[in-house]
Motif scaffolding. Sequence first.
Motif, mmCIF file in Angstrom:
data_model
loop_
_atom_site.group_PDB
_atom_site.id
_atom_site.type_symbol
_atom_site.label_atom_id
_atom_site.label_comp_id
_atom_site.label_asym_id
_atom_site.label_seq_id
_atom_site.Cartn_x
_atom_site.Cartn_y
_atom_site.Cartn_z
ATOM 1 N N ASP A 99 -14.715 40.489 -70.815
ATOM 2 C CA ASP A 99 -14.229 39.183 -71.274
ATOM 3 C C ASP A 99 -14.159 39.153 -72.803
ATOM 4 O OD1 ASP A 99 -14.086 38.318 -68.661
ATOM 5 O OD2 ASP A 99 -16.005 37.254 -68.704
ATOM 6 N N GLU A 100 -15.176 39.729 -73.451
ATOM 7 C CA GLU A 100 -15.181 39.771 -74.909
ATOM 8 C C GLU A 100 -14.006 40.606 -75.425
ATOM 9 O OE1 GLU A 100 -18.183 41.045 -78.601
ATOM 10 O OE2 GLU A 100 -18.608 41.684 -76.534
ATOM 11 N N LEU A 101 -13.728 41.696 -74.734
ATOM 12 C CA LEU A 101 -12.610 42.556 -75.124
ATOM 13 C C LEU A 101 -11.292 41.805 -75.029
ATOM 14 C CD1 LEU A 101 -12.025 45.568 -75.890
ATOM 15 C CD2 LEU A 101 -11.626 45.957 -73.451
ATOM 16 N N GLN A 102 -11.102 41.080 -73.930
ATOM 17 C CA GLN A 102 -9.868 40.305 -73.758
ATOM 18 C C GLN A 102 -9.747 39.224 -74.829
ATOM 19 O OE1 GLN A 102 -7.548 40.532 -70.645
ATOM 20 N NE2 GLN A 102 -8.370 42.548 -71.133
ATOM 21 N N ALA A 103 -10.859 38.550 -75.104
ATOM 22 C CA ALA A 103 -10.825 37.489 -76.114
ATOM 23 C C ALA A 103 -10.515 38.060 -77.492
ATOM 24 C CB ALA A 103 -12.170 36.752 -76.128
ATOM 25 N N THR A 104 -11.062 39.221 -77.807
ATOM 26 C CA THR A 104 -10.792 39.847 -79.096
ATOM 27 C C THR A 104 -9.328 40.231 -79.214
ATOM 28 O OG1 THR A 104 -13.049 40.703 -79.220
ATOM 29 C CG2 THR A 104 -11.397 41.790 -80.596
ATOM 30 N N ARG A 149 -6.769 38.770 -77.697
ATOM 31 C CA ARG A 149 -5.953 37.560 -77.860
ATOM 32 C C ARG A 149 -6.102 36.963 -79.255
ATOM 33 N NH1 ARG A 149 -7.891 36.763 -72.494
ATOM 34 N NH2 ARG A 149 -9.588 35.441 -73.278
ATOM 35 N N ARG A 150 -7.295 37.073 -79.817
ATOM 36 C CA ARG A 150 -7.550 36.461 -81.118
ATOM 37 C C ARG A 150 -7.147 37.361 -82.286
ATOM 38 N NH1 ARG A 150 -12.664 36.055 -80.523
ATOM 39 N NH2 ARG A 150 -13.163 37.946 -81.729
ATOM 40 N N ASP A 151 -7.470 38.658 -82.180
ATOM 41 C CA ASP A 151 -7.355 39.537 -83.347
ATOM 42 C C ASP A 151 -6.384 40.696 -83.176
ATOM 43 O OD1 ASP A 151 -9.349 38.013 -84.640
ATOM 44 O OD2 ASP A 151 -10.922 39.163 -83.631
ATOM 45 N N GLY A 152 -5.872 40.889 -81.967
ATOM 46 C CA GLY A 152 -4.863 41.923 -81.779
ATOM 47 C C GLY A 152 -5.389 43.225 -81.220
ATOM 48 N N VAL A 153 -4.452 44.163 -81.050
ATOM 49 C CA VAL A 153 -4.733 45.421 -80.365
ATOM 50 C C VAL A 153 -5.758 46.262 -81.112
ATOM 51 C CG1 VAL A 153 -3.728 47.626 -79.660
ATOM 52 C CG2 VAL A 153 -2.488 45.493 -79.224
ATOM 53 N N GLU A 154 -5.586 46.446 -82.415
ATOM 54 C CA GLU A 154 -6.461 47.344 -83.159
ATOM 55 C C GLU A 154 -7.910 46.881 -83.115
ATOM 56 O OE1 GLU A 154 -6.943 49.074 -87.705
ATOM 57 O OE2 GLU A 154 -4.948 48.549 -86.948
#
Length: 274
Positions: free
Chosen positions: A141-146, A148-153
């Motif tokens: 979930d944290e990975l998905q949120a990151t 959406r918020r901060d992008g692929v990299e």
Amino acid sequence: MQVTSDTIKVPGARLYYEAVGRGPLLVIIPGGPQDAGVFADLAQRLADRYRVVAYDPRGNSRSTFDGAAQPQNMDIHGDDAAALIEAAGDGPAYVFGTSGGAQIGLNLAARYPHLVKRLIAHEPPTVMLLDDPVPVLATNDELQATYRRDGVEAAMGLFFAQNGLSEDMDGPPPDMTPEAMETFARVSGNFEYWLVDGVVSLSSYEPDLAALRADPARIVVALGVGSVDQPIHAMGTALASRLGVQPVAFPGDHMGFETEPDAFAAAMVRSLAD
């Protein structure tokens, strides 16, 4: 040895594969955003014993959808692997799958047992077999949120950190061959598709343990010696326990097939011996 490449048509997509060597068929299934190119060194070290066929899972790199990208589905991935074995005409096959590719291999072995002589499931992310999968699901979930918020990299940097891996997100190392640089670029181009859907689909899949227990000797659960104390090691250990088999120690960590191809190939040969 000379590598040949081709494609096969499957429902909704076209699969790209590379073949090298002679002997019994050995199908290699990449994990996550990877493609056949990451196994170039390993395949050459196995080509004197096997006909090695590595492919790009649908949606990755050169395996393209007929239309718009579709969500990942484990049964469809398993169907694709079965179609590739049948197209090769040399089945049943030995199968090696790593990470998410190991999950695909487990699906294949459960649903198409007549096509799989033996499966090496290398560090499968069998999250749902843990006694308590909640903490790992929270990292997803944290990975998905990151993402959406901060992008692929940023999301990929977090993923590597979560799993004790290192990756240079600024570009390929300067000593890479041109072929390896091409692979790096292709795999990097798959990150977003994997983040959007693949990481959840591949890690939340729960293998059909009842079907796999029908012949557990066909399944080799391979765990990297460099992955001890990492979440992925606990997941593979849980799978082995549920199948009633002992996990087999393999060289390196989650990417041992790339970093230690000689030792890794030798471990595969031992595990595939009848």
